[in-house]
Design a protein around this motif. Structure first.
Motif, mmCIF file in Angstrom:
data_model
loop_
_atom_site.group_PDB
_atom_site.id
_atom_site.type_symbol
_atom_site.label_atom_id
_atom_site.label_comp_id
_atom_site.label_asym_id
_atom_site.label_seq_id
_atom_site.Cartn_x
_atom_site.Cartn_y
_atom_site.Cartn_z
ATOM 1 N N ALA A 10 0.677 -1.166 0.088
ATOM 2 C CA ALA A 10 0.056 -0.190 0.251
ATOM 3 C C ALA A 10 0.539 1.588 0.377
ATOM 4 O O ALA A 10 0.572 2.232 0.959
ATOM 5 C CB ALA A 10 -1.343 -0.190 1.298
ATOM 6 N N GLY A 11 1.914 1.283 -0.960
ATOM 7 C CA GLY A 11 2.725 2.314 -0.846
ATOM 8 C C GLY A 11 1.808 3.598 -2.314
ATOM 9 O O GLY A 11 0.602 3.178 -2.624
ATOM 10 N N ALA A 16 -2.618 4.292 -5.229
ATOM 11 C CA ALA A 16 -2.922 5.016 -6.635
ATOM 12 C C ALA A 16 -3.769 3.891 -7.584
ATOM 13 O O ALA A 16 -4.883 4.689 -8.482
ATOM 14 C CB ALA A 16 -1.475 5.716 -7.460
ATOM 15 N N SER A 17 -3.529 3.223 -7.891
ATOM 16 C CA SER A 17 -3.328 1.671 -8.614
ATOM 17 C C SER A 17 -5.061 1.721 -8.284
ATOM 18 O O SER A 17 -5.861 1.565 -8.841
ATOM 19 C CB SER A 17 -2.448 0.578 -8.544
ATOM 20 N N GLU A 35 0.849 -2.370 10.070
ATOM 21 C CA GLU A 35 -0.197 -1.246 9.983
ATOM 22 C C GLU A 35 -1.064 -0.540 9.428
ATOM 23 O O GLU A 35 -1.747 0.062 9.969
ATOM 24 C CB GLU A 35 -0.512 -1.644 11.329
ATOM 25 N N TYR A 36 -0.108 0.603 8.673
ATOM 26 C CA TYR A 36 -0.348 2.087 8.024
ATOM 27 C C TYR A 36 -0.153 1.709 6.131
ATOM 28 O O TYR A 36 0.477 0.348 6.220
ATOM 29 C CB TYR A 36 0.109 2.892 8.307
ATOM 30 N N VAL A 37 -0.781 2.705 5.462
ATOM 31 C CA VAL A 37 -0.439 2.460 4.495
ATOM 32 C C VAL A 37 0.572 3.773 3.928
ATOM 33 O O VAL A 37 0.489 4.690 5.239
ATOM 34 C CB VAL A 37 -1.726 2.923 3.517
ATOM 35 N N GLY A 38 0.614 3.726 3.176
ATOM 36 C CA GLY A 38 1.542 4.369 2.504
ATOM 37 C C GLY A 38 3.381 4.255 2.570
ATOM 38 O O GLY A 38 3.922 5.540 1.393
ATOM 39 N N LEU A 230 -1.228 12.175 3.077
ATOM 40 C CA LEU A 230 -1.949 12.300 1.087
ATOM 41 C C LEU A 230 -2.203 10.226 1.715
ATOM 42 O O LEU A 230 -3.204 10.146 0.571
ATOM 43 C CB LEU A 230 -0.885 11.977 0.898
ATOM 44 N N ALA A 231 -0.952 9.992 1.863
ATOM 45 C CA ALA A 231 -0.985 8.250 2.074
ATOM 46 C C ALA A 231 -3.079 7.760 2.614
ATOM 47 O O ALA A 231 -3.768 7.022 1.274
ATOM 48 C CB ALA A 231 -0.585 7.479 2.480
ATOM 49 N N ASN A 232 -2.798 7.992 3.370
ATOM 50 C CA ASN A 232 -4.065 8.102 3.980
ATOM 51 C C ASN A 232 -5.696 8.123 3.693
ATOM 52 O O ASN A 232 -6.610 8.013 3.535
ATOM 53 C CB ASN A 232 -4.696 8.323 5.576
#
Length: 519
Positions: A10-11, A16-17, A35-38, A230-232
């Motif tokens: 989830a980078g 974006a995909s 446990e997080y995205v980005g 931004l990732a969240n």
């Protein structure tokens, strides 16, 4: 036609995909081991404060405006974004300081005061050349699918535009060409630093990479909450469009059936079936077998000599004094060639250049910083985190070298410094099979862009996205790679459905075993 898509990681590329595919009606599942995205856009707590530990410079805002627009939303409804008045502040010693501004006229005035009228003329000619290179490559390469050799790129640009083909200057080094524009060695060093944005040495990268300075000159943006905000926001948008996120679960293996990617197996044994799999991971991990022996055949292995830079990164919550920090500040080594010679020899530089992101400073450099402030401090380092152990003595030596550079330029940090230090060892742990290379493949030599992994792999149904994939490193480029992956997946799924119906009269569903080239 819709299909089942599993995104591994989830980078920014994977997010974006996920947004684009979910908005188009596909069944999207994103699996992330953290446990997080980005991905690299993460935060680490130091002294009770969450500090951005990944990318800090946000450019090409239009790339993200397009992502939100594709989902019927607006970026400004999810995050607070504002332009920075000062792009970066630069220092060479206690007396020599130079700001680059969002307003190019103010930058010209600052350069004139700093180095004289000839330097202003050189800056203007440099800006023109950088803008021309970007204009030639923006739609033919940066926002388009990868080409594996110069001839297809020449067709995209236009064989009749020979002047443009020559103008991108792929056979001359960035450092050499900058000497044509800047007699002042400090300005040459300043604009050479943009090579490090993609983890490369300015002495080995082609002059084509002048385009990076043009990207930054179009605007640097500040995001409240940092890049992780931004990732969240992208995760929230993807979920609104129906995507599902599985966090804290590692993909043990990418499943390949009859020569085609057919799903993933999680470390807990669960299987997620898929019509397409997007690997939002460094291709080096894929090629090394980190996702199984079958999937390792999808991409060529990465040779250590082709790795980009790694880094020593200090995350600090500290009082500062002396030098007037802005959000982005750079403190230069007095001997740039030696700095990169040290790295090439396998050691952090003894007299490094240092980048400081003062995360509590506003768009003009001001902020509530009368007490402690959050800092990310970066020194370039070799990507040897899998072969060299950075022991406490070496970590302390690097910390002292970093502080000497800052002190020489007038910036003092409190002592003792409340901080966490990330070395190539920590980056290798976070980015397995890379040695801690943060940017994927180094952009060294004229062919580097053609050798970077593209969206497609050797295995049908398996795709790559992320900052280590075409078009390259950096937050907007990673997002563009996600766009390219989403477009290719949607196109291939539609083609598969059209020519290989999902339900055959009187029989079972069959998937195509047609092979695809790397692209």
């Amino acid at each position: 036609m819709s299909g089942r898509v599993v995104i591994v990681g989830a980078g920014m590329g994977g997010l974006a995909s996920a947004v684009r595919l979910a908005a188009a009606g596909h069944d999207v599942t994103v699996v992330e081991k953290e446990e997080y995205v980005g991905g690299k856009a993460r935060q680490i707590a130091v002294d009770g404060e969450a500090i951005d530990a990944g990318p800090t410079v946000f450019t090409l805002r239009d790339v993200f405006d397009d992502i939100f627009r594709a989902a019927g939303r607006r970026l400004d409804d999810y995050v607070s974004v504002r332009p920075a008045a000062i792009l970066a502040r630069h220092a060479w010693d206690g007396e020599s300081q130079l700001n680059l501004h969002a307003d190019p006229i103010r930058s010209e005035e600052a350069i004139g005061d700093f180095a004289g009228a000839a330097a202003v003329r050189g800056y203007r000619s440099f800006r023109r050349e950088a803008a021309r290179i970007y204009g030639i490559l923006e739609n033919s390469m940066l926002r388009a699918g990868k080409v594996s050799w110069p001839l297809p790129l020449m067709w995209r640009i236009g064989l009749w535009r020979m002047g443009d083909l020559i103008a991108i200057r792929p056979y001359e080094s960035l450092w050499t060409v900058l000497g044509e524009h800047f007699a002042d060695s400090r300005l040459r060093q300043l604009f050479a630093r943009y090579a490090t944005y993609c983890g490369s040495s300015p002495f080995a990268t082609p002059a084509t990479l002048m385009l990076i300075s043009h990207v930054e000159a179009q605007g640097v943006w500040l995001i409240d909450g940092g890049m992780s905000a931004l990732a969240n926001a992208l995760r929230q948008l993807a979920e609104e469009k129906g995507a599902r996120f599985v966090l804290g679960e590692r993909v043990e293996r990418i499943e390949v059936t009859r020569g085609r990617a057919s799903g993933v197996i999680l470390a807990n044994g669960e299987r997620l079936a898929a019509d397409a799999v997007i690997a939002n991971a460094d291709p080096a991990a894929l090629g090394s077998g980190a996702f199984g022996a079958d999937a390792a055949q999808a991409v060529p292995p990465m040779k250590p000599r082709n790795r980009s830079l790694s880094a020593m990164v200090w995350l600090a919550h500290a009082r500062t004094s002396g030098f007037p920090l802005t959000r982005h500040s750079v403190f230069f080594s007095p001997d740039y060639p030696r700095e990169f010679a040290d790295i090439a020899a396998g050691a952090p530089p003894t007299d490094p250049s240092v980048y400081v992101c003062a995360q509590d400073r506003d768009a003009s450099g001001r902020g509530e910083c009368d007490t402690r402030e959050r800092l990310q401090i970066i020194v370039n380092a070799p990507a040897n985190g899998d072969t060299h152990s950075y022991a406490n003595e070496e970590r302390e030596r690097c910390t002292l070298a970093m502080r000497r550079t800052l002190a020489r330029c007038g910036l003092e940090l409190e002592e003792p410094l409340p901080h966490a230090l990330l070395t190539p060892n920590e980056f290798e742990s976070f980015l397995p099979s890379t040695g801690g290379a943060i940017y994927g493949r180094a952009s060294h030599g004229w062919a580097a862009s053609f050798l970077r992994q593209g969206t497609r792999t050797r295995i049908p149904g398996l795709y790559c996205a992320g900052g280590s994939t075409h078009p390259g490193a950096g937050v907007p480029m990673a997002a563009l790679s996600g766009r390219l992956a989403a477009l290719q997946v949607a196109k291939d799924l539609a083609s598969t459905r059209r020519f290989h119906p999902a339900v055959m009269p009187g029989g079972m569903s069959m998937r195509s075993a047609t092979t695809e080239g790397t692209g």
